[in-house]
Design an enzyme around this catalytic site. Structure first.
Site, PDB file in Angstrom:
ATOM      1  CG  HIS A  65     -26.611  26.256  78.152  1.00  0.00           C
ATOM      2  ND1 HIS A  65     -25.394  25.642  78.225  1.00  0.00           N
ATOM      3  CD2 HIS A  65     -26.714  27.203  78.540  1.00  0.00           C
ATOM      4  CE1 HIS A  65     -24.538  26.105  78.750  1.00  0.00           C
ATOM      5  NE2 HIS A  65     -25.109  27.554  79.286  1.00  0.00           N
ATOM      6  CB  CYS A  81     -43.483   8.984  84.068  1.00  0.00           C
ATOM      7  SG  CYS A  81     -42.098   8.977  83.021  1.00  0.00           S
ATOM      8  CG  ASN A 123     -35.807   7.432  80.574  1.00  0.00           C
ATOM      9  OD1 ASN A 123     -34.823   8.535  79.429  1.00  0.00           O
ATOM     10  ND2 ASN A 123     -35.166   6.363  81.010  1.00  0.00           N
TER      11      ASN A 123
END
Length: 143
Positions: free
Chosen positions: A98, A65, A69
């Protein structure tokens, strides 16, 4: 491998390039759209991607997008999703190494199309390191 992909109107052009890249590599893609540049509500296209990853229909998701966010927040509402909003290749690699990210969120208005394509390659080629990170992943999921 199957990848589920979804986007809003700001991510359509990038999504088309990503689709071409994935298909050229022989990767099966589930396209949840939109395929238009007309304004849409991103959750309508992001929830199906998260559901595909959650239920095993796809190994990974890619969401796009304008800022990345809204798409990222939407995907992360799903319990089995670890969506990472990434704006550099290094962040993409760390999200996989990670955090065992299973969804990549791309901010189309803040990275170039070429960067977005590099992000996808890095995301798919980087392995989760496991080890000390595995315990942290369990804590993300409230396990």
């Amino acid at each position: 491998m199957t990848i589920s992909i979804g986007n809003d109107h700001a991510g359509t052009a990038y999504k088309m390039s990503v689709l071409n890249q994935l298909k050229a590599k022989g990767i099966r893609v589930i396209n949840h759209g939109t395929d238009s540049t007309e304004s849409v509500d991103y959750p309508d296209f992001i929830h199906p991607v998260a559901q595909d990853v959650e239920n095993g229909e796809a190994q990974f998701g890619i969401i796009i997008c304008g800022s990345g966010n809204g798409a990222n927040m939407t995907a992360n509402k799903h319990q089995g999703i670890r969506s990472a909003l990434c704006w550099t290749k290094e962040i993409v690699a760390l999200a996989r190494q990670h955090n065992n990210a299973n969804v990549l969120s791309i901010p189309a208005r803040f990275v170039s199309e070429q960067q977005a394509l590099q992000f996808v390659t890095t995301f798919l080629e980087t392995e989760f390191e496991g080890g000390r990170h595995q315990n942290r992943i369990g804590k993300i999921a409230c396990q």
